[in-house]
Motif scaffolding. Sequence first.
Motif, short mmCIF file in Angstrom:
data_model
loop_
_atom_site.label_atom_id
_atom_site.label_comp_id
_atom_site.label_asym_id
_atom_site.label_seq_id
_atom_site.Cartn_x
_atom_site.Cartn_y
_atom_site.Cartn_z
N ALA A 186 49.27 44.68 -10.20
CA ALA A 186 48.05 44.19 -9.56
C ALA A 186 48.23 43.90 -8.08
N SER A 187 49.46 43.62 -7.65
CA SER A 187 49.71 43.32 -6.24
C SER A 187 50.04 44.58 -5.44
N GLY A 188 50.05 45.75 -6.11
CA GLY A 188 50.33 47.00 -5.42
C GLY A 188 51.79 47.37 -5.37
N VAL A 189 52.66 46.60 -6.03
CA VAL A 189 54.09 46.87 -6.03
C VAL A 189 54.43 47.82 -7.18
N PRO A 190 55.23 48.88 -6.92
CA PRO A 190 55.62 49.78 -8.01
C PRO A 190 56.33 49.03 -9.14
N LEU A 191 56.03 49.42 -10.37
CA LEU A 191 56.65 48.79 -11.54
C LEU A 191 58.16 48.99 -11.52
N PHE A 192 58.60 50.15 -11.06
CA PHE A 192 60.01 50.47 -10.84
C PHE A 192 60.13 51.00 -9.41
N PRO A 193 61.35 51.13 -8.88
CA PRO A 193 61.48 51.70 -7.54
C PRO A 193 60.79 53.05 -7.42
N ALA A 194 60.25 53.30 -6.24
CA ALA A 194 59.55 54.56 -6.01
C ALA A 194 60.52 55.72 -5.83
N SER A 195 61.68 55.43 -5.24
CA SER A 195 62.61 56.50 -4.89
C SER A 195 64.03 55.95 -4.77
N ALA A 196 64.97 56.86 -4.54
CA ALA A 196 66.37 56.48 -4.35
C ALA A 196 67.05 57.57 -3.55
N ILE A 197 68.20 57.25 -2.98
CA ILE A 197 69.00 58.22 -2.23
C ILE A 197 70.41 58.26 -2.81
N ARG A 198 70.93 59.46 -2.97
CA ARG A 198 72.30 59.65 -3.43
C ARG A 198 73.08 60.43 -2.37
N THR A 199 74.27 59.98 -2.02
CA THR A 199 75.08 60.58 -0.95
C THR A 199 76.23 61.38 -1.54
N VAL A 206 78.82 65.10 5.02
CA VAL A 206 78.02 64.17 4.22
C VAL A 206 76.57 64.66 4.17
N VAL A 207 76.01 64.72 2.97
CA VAL A 207 74.59 65.04 2.81
C VAL A 207 73.97 64.01 1.88
N ARG A 208 72.66 63.83 2.02
CA ARG A 208 71.95 62.83 1.22
C ARG A 208 70.74 63.48 0.55
N ILE A 209 70.61 63.20 -0.75
CA ILE A 209 69.49 63.69 -1.54
C ILE A 209 68.55 62.53 -1.80
N ALA A 252 67.63 61.16 4.44
CA ALA A 252 67.62 62.18 3.39
C ALA A 252 67.61 63.58 4.01
N ASP A 253 68.55 64.43 3.59
CA ASP A 253 68.60 65.82 4.05
C ASP A 253 67.79 66.74 3.15
N ALA A 254 67.60 66.35 1.90
CA ALA A 254 66.81 67.12 0.94
C ALA A 254 66.02 66.14 0.09
N ILE A 255 64.85 66.58 -0.37
CA ILE A 255 64.01 65.69 -1.20
C ILE A 255 63.63 66.41 -2.48
N VAL A 256 63.93 65.75 -3.59
CA VAL A 256 63.61 66.25 -4.93
C VAL A 256 62.60 65.31 -5.56
N ASP A 337 72.47 72.22 5.07
CA ASP A 337 73.14 72.21 6.36
C ASP A 337 73.28 70.76 6.80
N PRO A 338 74.51 70.20 6.82
CA PRO A 338 74.66 68.77 7.13
C PRO A 338 74.42 68.45 8.60
N ALA A 339 74.48 69.48 9.47
CA ALA A 339 74.22 69.24 10.90
C ALA A 339 72.73 69.28 11.19
N ALA A 340 72.04 70.26 10.58
CA ALA A 340 70.60 70.39 10.80
C ALA A 340 69.80 69.48 9.86
N HIS A 341 70.49 68.91 8.85
CA HIS A 341 69.85 67.97 7.90
C HIS A 341 68.68 68.62 7.16
#
Length: 596
Positions: A186-199, A206-209, A252-256, A337-341
């Motif tokens: 009711a307050s607009g907060v997601p019931l669970f996290p909306a997203s996460a990042i894995r390195t 180093v790349v991040r999804i 984030a370098d890639a988004i799934v 590409d970890p340089a171009a992200h």
Amino acid sequence: MTATAPGHRPAAAVFMALAAMLSGCAAPMEGARVAASPPAPAPVEVAVLAFNDFHGNLEPPRQAVAATDGQGGTVQVPAGGAAWLASALEGLRARHPHSLTVSAGDLTSASPLASSLFLDEPTVEAMNRLGLDFNAVGNHEFDRGQHELLRLQRGGCEKLTLREPCQLERFAGARFRYLAASTRDASGVPLFPASAIRTFGEGAQVVRIGVIGLTLSGTPLLVTPSGIAGLTFAEEAETINAEVPRLKAQGADAIVVLIHEGGRTTGAPDPNGCNGLAGAILPIMARLAPGVDVVVSGHTHADYICEVPSADPARSVLLTSAGQYGKELTEITLSIDPAAHRVIARRARNHIVQSVPFASARGPVAASPLFPQYAPRADIAAYVQRYVDAAKVFAMRPVGKLSGPAGRGEGAASNTGGPLGNLISDAQLAATRGAGAQIAFMNPFGIRAPIVPALDGTVTFGDIYLAQPFGSALVTETMIGSDIKAVLEQGFDDVGPEQALAPSAGLVYRFDRSRPVGQRIVSITLGGKPLDPAARYRVTMNGFLALGGDGFSVFTGAREAVIGLTDIEALESYFRSAARLDVPQEERVSASAARE
């Protein structure tokens, strides 16, 4: 001749000495400059291993995957089971130094007995053991209500349903993370996290999804309202587009995207095909802003690998789905590409998790040499067996006999009830005669498995529970004939997947898809006579349908409603009413070839 001070050289001599020094240093300085600019880091590969709609199928579900045999034909491949899925995952992880394991929703609920009797705790623990990282919340995750779903994440033994939690062991909760970007309180907060990042990787590599998880906005139509009281389900594309820049800002370098919504293909079965893709996922994909690389989908229990246009006409998005029940596993490989992200290449393939042969409603399904056959992972097989054994006292109890196998319909006919839909609706009519019932309807998508009796015809409680695992109370209400026609029209209204309600004996209807929406039911008869649009009839359906589930909103106008037995109790009672039941073979629902 000019005298010079001791220790000093003439200016010309100094200049020449400096020139010589600089000349001698030129080559080494150039070399130092090259060493300070190392070559660009090589691309980093990350595998995303995905499945969807597992529905607590810890054991092989006695179902097959239809696949091409390479010679223009089709082969049925026995597949599924948590221990076999774990082995398939291990095999794919061995190919990839970096991997992430994800699920696109409906991990639990509508589950077989060995999981559902124990509130799906063993499924959550099996997922912990096989290394699941993230699960998008699906609509079925809300079947027991939001508070029980929160318990699955957090653990503990608080009793929030009719069943007892922690029957065999203390439940520690999910070690993987549920994601629910579009599900808000009711307050607009997601019931669970909306997203996460894995390195992944080290140093310059180093790349991040970034992973976004969400369910379909139509979830309120699919679950009991009390279970989601106070929650809202936001539009999917808008939710995703708002989350993408947040993840990009976090590196984030890639988004799934993991989304519990999907589509269906047409033509010959092909787990890796995308022929004639249609469904509710396409309008969502069309609105996706740049930044999303992959969408892992679910809900429709279909399998496909597609490149789908997004809001950017110059850029498509990879869309995948791995069928249902852990029978398939998608291997998605991202080259980053970890340089171009950014992602510079991607590919995907659905692998069939071939397990053990079984007997289907159409006969035996043998192992196929065309596909790898996995061995069950021993520790998970032993863990699952512990719960299977505990459920046997319920599962092996005979309830009656049946003349032969009864299925709902397969392939193109999966949206009809088939012989099993007829049998279930007959059982529900018989169970509610005391409430005045004249007609009963069953939604085919609520039938989860065929009923295959033993050689002597014996059917166990476990058999009928596989077909009807919901425990939904039956509701009998008064409807006028025109409302009955209207509810049947909703099965063909082009809103969501087509679904022909399975009627009880005596009611027959025909449809014509070539007609406009709202005019596709061309005839309805009851007891051989046309249904009277103005007459009152007593009609039974399960509680899910009574609340407008699967989009059948006409049922919500209940009048003189009476709540009776649960669907599983009605089916067991029907089996016990006769020495042997015959599988209904008559055609109660059919397509019309011409307008009437």
